[in-house]
Design a protein around this motif. Structure first.
Motif, short mmCIF file in Angstrom:
data_model
loop_
_atom_site.label_atom_id
_atom_site.label_comp_id
_atom_site.label_asym_id
_atom_site.label_seq_id
_atom_site.Cartn_x
_atom_site.Cartn_y
_atom_site.Cartn_z
N ASN A 88 0.84 -1.20 0.00
CA ASN A 88 0.00 0.00 0.00
C ASN A 88 0.88 1.24 0.00
N ASN A 89 1.00 1.86 -1.16
CA ASN A 89 1.70 3.16 -1.20
C ASN A 89 0.93 4.19 -2.03
N GLY A 90 -0.39 4.10 -1.90
CA GLY A 90 -1.24 5.07 -2.59
C GLY A 90 -2.69 4.63 -2.50
N VAL A 91 -3.54 5.42 -3.11
CA VAL A 91 -4.98 5.19 -3.01
C VAL A 91 -5.40 3.83 -3.59
N TYR A 92 -4.71 3.40 -4.66
CA TYR A 92 -5.14 2.16 -5.30
C TYR A 92 -4.63 0.92 -4.58
N GLY A 93 -3.50 1.05 -3.87
CA GLY A 93 -3.06 -0.02 -2.97
C GLY A 93 -4.05 -0.10 -1.80
N ASN A 142 1.73 1.26 -11.54
CA ASN A 142 1.87 2.72 -11.54
C ASN A 142 0.83 3.28 -10.58
N GLU A 143 1.26 3.77 -9.42
CA GLU A 143 0.29 4.31 -8.45
C GLU A 143 -0.26 5.61 -9.01
N LEU A 148 3.95 7.30 -8.96
CA LEU A 148 5.05 6.48 -8.44
C LEU A 148 5.00 5.10 -9.11
N LEU A 149 6.13 4.71 -9.70
CA LEU A 149 6.20 3.43 -10.42
C LEU A 149 6.85 2.39 -9.52
N ASN A 150 6.09 1.37 -9.19
CA ASN A 150 6.65 0.30 -8.36
C ASN A 150 7.44 -0.67 -9.22
N ASP A 151 8.58 -1.11 -8.68
CA ASP A 151 9.49 -1.96 -9.46
C ASP A 151 8.98 -3.41 -9.45
N ILE A 152 8.05 -3.71 -10.35
CA ILE A 152 7.43 -5.04 -10.31
C ILE A 152 8.40 -6.15 -10.75
N GLU A 153 9.45 -5.76 -11.44
CA GLU A 153 10.39 -6.78 -11.88
C GLU A 153 11.14 -7.35 -10.66
N ILE A 154 11.62 -6.47 -9.80
CA ILE A 154 12.36 -6.94 -8.62
C ILE A 154 11.39 -7.58 -7.61
#
Ligand SMILES: Cc1ncc(COP(=O)(O)O)c(C=O)c1O
Length: 380
Positions: A88-93, A142-143, A148-154
């Motif tokens: 959770n790092n934004g409204v959509y999380g 992408n939040e 803010l772009l979360n690094d989904i690869e890592i």
């Protein structure tokens, strides 16, 4: 084809569409159970899969409904046989947490600040030290709250190491930021028709790893309309959706996919990125600051700090832009006064230039900015 009035939408979807996509909705009436329409749905479903994965191993399940319907479909359909960690790092999380709670799932939140990258070391330790079995991890790519772009690869690599199935809400990244489901270890990817796909609103979808989806056959359903496996099975057997689909939206989406394939995802993202570079350069010139640093930015939607000026009022500014054919969007951060500008859709550099010219005029009009400020502006 009569040219339609063009509005420049700088909200994060529904985005500005081409006239050809708009007109693709105007078709003879058709019952959606007819073979002719099933072929359109089959095209849409398989082409959406092909954008991010191999159709032998992955499949797209369509739902009538906005993006949230597909998020809810995944969270309420997967096995409740271990904890779901939700970043959770934004409204959509936050929204995923609310859905998990509404269905009384076994879930836990990994909270992370909404203005900087997830601390991946902390996330890794959180998972390693979690006292119970972790089955799923859900993250927004992408939040849209901030860009803010979360690094989904890592994050996908961490999930692979721990044998966790990853669920990605790619609502505002899909069809712009290149995604490869297998390489990134994504089991369920969620998006909708009306953002970077540049289609009409009304259809959402889940791209699922077939092996994972098939496991749902054994589960006692916890939902009905949104049941992922039932929707998949019905489509495989009949070529139809279980319930009435948004027929005209699907015709428009077929056209939008044809146009996306013509442009190419990488080229589309280059165009969006070019618009974003123009946007942030213009903001900096006007002394406005955006929240997320370039390295962690999606370059798709930008949360901008409101000008520090007594006369500023978002609704007033919105109306000024709207009268000039441009739609802007309010902020969604509780702790920070901001507004948002998305640079997605059928937009060109002329549109961004118009936005920046109007912004400068507006700020001048309300006394927030004068040309002599030019030399005093700091960098973002
Ligand atoms: C990341 C993300 N998830 C979910 C949603 C919800 O989509 P909808 O409003 O179509 O239900 C949005 C909408 O902007 C979004 O950006």
């Amino acid at each position: 084809m009569k040219k339609l009035k063009r509005n420049i939408l700088l909200n994060p979807g529904p985005a500005t569409t081409t006239d050809t996509v708009k007109y693709a909705q105007v078709v003879p009436d058709i019952c959606p159970r007819e073979k002719e329409f099933c072929e359109v749905m089959n095209y849409v479903s398989s082409e959406l899969t092909r954008l991010v994965a191999d159709i032998e191993e992955y499949t797209t399940v369509l739902f009538g409904g906005s993006g949230t319907a597909a998020v809810e479909a995944v969270l309420s359909s997967v096995a409740n046989d271990g904890v779901i960690i939700i970043i959770n790092n934004g409204v959509y999380g936050e929204r995923m947490c609310e859905i998990a709670e509404a269905y009384r799932l076994d879930w836990v939140e990994f909270q992370s600040p909404n203005d900087c990258a997830v601390n991946l070391k902390e996330l890794h330790e959180f998972i390693l030290n979690f006292p119970r079995k972790v089955s799923y991890l859900a993250v927004v790519h992408n939040e849209t709250t901030t860009g803010l772009l979360n690094d989904i690869e890592i994050i996908g690599e961490i999930c692979r190491e721990q044998n966790i199935q990853m669920i990605v809400d790619a609502m505002s990244s899909f069809a712009a930021i290149p995604i490869q489901m297998k390489k990134m270890n994504i089991s369920y990817l969620i998006a909708s028709s009306n953002k970077n796909l540049q289609g009409m609103a009304g259809l959402s979808f889940v791209i699922a790893k077939k092996i994972e989806l098939l496991k749902q056959k054994e589960l006692q359903p916890a939902n009905y309309y949104l049941n992922l496996y039932a929707q998949y099975q019905y489509f495989i057997k009949t070529g139809q959706m279980r319930f009435t689909p948004p027929v005209q939206t699907i015709y428009a989406l077929k056209q939008a996919i044809i146009e996306l394939k013509k442009e190419g995802i990488e080229e589309r993202y280059k165009r969006y990125s070019m618009l974003w570079e123009m946007l942030v350069a213009g903001l900096s010139r006007l002394g406005l600051k955006h929240l997320i640093l370039k390295n962690n930015h999606s370059k798709i939607i930008t949360a901008i700090k409101e000008p520090d000026c007594a006369a500023y009022d978002f609704n007033h500014m919105h109306d000024y832009f709207y009268e000039n054919g441009v739609t802007i969007y309010p902020g969604k951060l509780n702790n920070l006064k901001s507004f948002r500008i998305a640079n997605i859709g059928d937009l060109s550099s002329d549109d961004m230039e118009l936005f920046l010219t109007l912004l400068e005029k507006y700020l001048q009009k309300i006394g927030c900015y004068s040309r002599k400020d030019l030399n005093q502006n700091g960098e973002n």
